[in-house]
Design a protein around this motif. Sequence first.
Motif, short mmCIF file in Angstrom:
data_model
loop_
_atom_site.label_atom_id
_atom_site.label_comp_id
_atom_site.label_asym_id
_atom_site.label_seq_id
_atom_site.Cartn_x
_atom_site.Cartn_y
_atom_site.Cartn_z
N SER A 117 58.97 71.83 10.74
CA SER A 117 59.62 72.96 10.07
C SER A 117 59.09 74.26 10.67
CB SER A 117 59.37 72.92 8.56
OG SER A 117 58.03 73.25 8.26
N ARG A 118 59.75 75.34 10.30
CA ARG A 118 59.42 76.63 10.91
C ARG A 118 59.29 77.67 9.80
NH1 ARG A 118 63.29 76.75 15.45
NH2 ARG A 118 61.75 75.56 16.63
N ALA A 119 58.15 78.33 9.76
CA ALA A 119 57.92 79.35 8.73
C ALA A 119 57.95 80.74 9.35
CB ALA A 119 56.57 79.12 8.06
N THR A 120 58.37 81.71 8.58
CA THR A 120 58.41 83.10 9.04
C THR A 120 57.71 83.99 8.03
OG1 THR A 120 60.56 82.68 10.09
CG2 THR A 120 59.95 84.98 9.77
N VAL A 121 56.88 84.91 8.54
CA VAL A 121 56.20 85.89 7.70
C VAL A 121 56.61 87.28 8.15
CG1 VAL A 121 53.95 86.86 7.05
CG2 VAL A 121 54.22 84.38 7.25
N LYS A 122 57.02 88.12 7.21
CA LYS A 122 57.41 89.48 7.59
C LYS A 122 56.99 90.50 6.52
CE LYS A 122 61.27 92.42 8.98
NZ LYS A 122 60.28 93.39 9.49
N ASP A 123 57.76 90.62 5.46
CA ASP A 123 57.54 91.69 4.49
C ASP A 123 56.49 91.34 3.43
OD1 ASP A 123 59.63 90.72 2.01
OD2 ASP A 123 60.01 89.97 4.03
N PHE A 124 55.96 92.36 2.80
CA PHE A 124 55.09 92.17 1.63
C PHE A 124 55.24 93.39 0.72
CE2 PHE A 124 51.66 95.22 2.52
CZ PHE A 124 51.79 95.42 3.89
N TYR A 125 54.71 93.24 -0.49
CA TYR A 125 54.70 94.35 -1.44
C TYR A 125 53.26 94.71 -1.72
CZ TYR A 125 55.01 96.93 -5.82
OH TYR A 125 54.88 97.90 -6.80
N GLY A 126 52.95 96.01 -1.71
CA GLY A 126 51.59 96.44 -2.03
C GLY A 126 51.50 97.94 -2.09
N ALA A 127 50.50 98.44 -2.82
CA ALA A 127 50.32 99.88 -2.97
C ALA A 127 51.62 100.53 -3.46
CB ALA A 127 49.82 100.51 -1.68
N LEU A 128 52.28 99.84 -4.39
CA LEU A 128 53.46 100.35 -5.10
C LEU A 128 54.72 100.43 -4.26
CD1 LEU A 128 51.68 103.27 -7.05
CD2 LEU A 128 52.07 100.93 -7.83
N ARG A 129 54.75 99.76 -3.11
CA ARG A 129 55.97 99.83 -2.31
C ARG A 129 56.18 98.55 -1.49
NH1 ARG A 129 55.93 101.21 2.98
NH2 ARG A 129 53.90 101.32 3.96
N GLU A 130 57.45 98.34 -1.13
CA GLU A 130 57.78 97.27 -0.21
C GLU A 130 57.41 97.69 1.21
OE1 GLU A 130 59.07 94.19 -0.53
OE2 GLU A 130 59.04 94.37 -2.72
N ASP A 131 56.85 96.78 1.98
CA ASP A 131 56.56 97.04 3.40
C ASP A 131 57.37 96.06 4.24
OD1 ASP A 131 55.45 96.94 6.05
OD2 ASP A 131 53.75 98.09 5.27
N ASP A 132 58.35 96.60 4.94
CA ASP A 132 59.20 95.77 5.78
C ASP A 132 59.05 96.19 7.25
OD1 ASP A 132 61.07 93.72 6.11
OD2 ASP A 132 62.75 95.13 6.15
N SER A 133 57.92 96.86 7.54
CA SER A 133 57.75 97.47 8.86
C SER A 133 57.26 96.50 9.94
CB SER A 133 56.76 98.63 8.76
OG SER A 133 55.47 98.14 8.43
N ARG A 134 56.70 95.38 9.52
CA ARG A 134 56.14 94.47 10.53
C ARG A 134 57.24 93.63 11.18
NH1 ARG A 134 51.58 91.09 7.52
NH2 ARG A 134 53.42 90.57 6.30
N ARG A 135 57.02 93.25 12.42
CA ARG A 135 57.94 92.32 13.09
C ARG A 135 57.73 90.92 12.50
NH1 ARG A 135 56.40 93.33 19.20
NH2 ARG A 135 54.43 93.52 18.10
#
Lengths: 189, 189
Positions: free
Chosen positions: B49-67
């Motif tokens: 199987s293949r897993a993907t990690v990208k976004d997270f939530y923290g410090a009161l906001r969504e972070d979608d900036s990582r590749r």
Amino acid sequence: MEAKKEKEMVVNGVNVGQLFGTIDQIKIQPDIAEFKFRATNEWVSGTHSRATVKDFYGALREDDSRRPVVFDLDEPPILLGQDQGTNPVEYLLVALSGCLTTSLVAHASAKGIKIRKVQSRYEGDIDLRGFLGISEDVPVGYQRIRVFFKIDADLSDEEKQELVRTAQKYSPVFNTITKSAPVSVLWEK
Amino acid sequence: MEAKKEKEMVVNGVNVGQLFGTIDQIKIQPDIAEFKFRATNEWVSGTHSRATVKDFYGALREDDSRRPVVFDLDEPPILLGQDQGTNPVEYLLVALSGCLTTSLVAHASAKGIKIRKVQSRYEGDIDLRGFLGISEDVPVGYQRIRVFFKIDADLSDEEKQELVRTAQKYSPVFNTITKSAPVSVLWEK
């Protein structure tokens, strides 16, 4: 005829013949089932470290045949890192995702259930007051993890739910997280 | 002078000024510390199987900036796979390794302790009779995990042992594994 036979033994890409053969062997000689998995880690700088996975022990022998695989671990800038890698608690979700998926597919295959697609998503809550030592009342680890599965197969809703229950029951990572495991940490000179 | 000041604030590559600033902010507004980490997984075939990690939530906001970062998970042939990736229980050790290392270095840095090198190795025991459903008495997850640390720093043996204890106390992955965490697994239509 030979091709048909082989086709019948492989379900969802899982060699069910090998699976049942392994189970029969283990019933005769249980210590075949004892495995040891390993990793090493070397700190790079700040929150950045590098882990390597290579050898393991299983089926009564050391296996050193695999090429080493290297993983970078780091934190995003908001968590004092420089984003040189996925962070450790995200790797835990990666581990859980692969384990539940494999458990689901392997046990479905053993029952001859054909599956077209399995997708899942994972979200875990952490309160950093634990890690930062701000509050002793806050758990340091994940407070809870939520998992959502989507399965594409010719199955009823009840059968899909049963598959998801089976995946949990037999997943080593799921059971390690939900039932805990002792970890001894020693320091060497 | 400016360079010197900056140098004093960064210990072992950890920005200790930012660390203490974050702690002060969280004391005023605790919900800054609430993080949600995520992964997705898509089954490929068999045990792969293949897993993907990208976004997270923290410090009161969504972070979608990582590749997005993609991880392949599979088993070696002896465990019915084709070695298309590291296996899930090995990923768990990778997660533990990065978390203990980061915890050790971050807490040492906060105390101003300079470290030259940190190396560690991990070994966990699994009896596959649990996964295979051969015995209900055998734990499905890791039965135990052993960790060995080597630290190169100008510290006494007692101080190194204290660092290793601190690493355990504040590591989220260590605490998730040793104290368990609830995981809810739902199935979506």
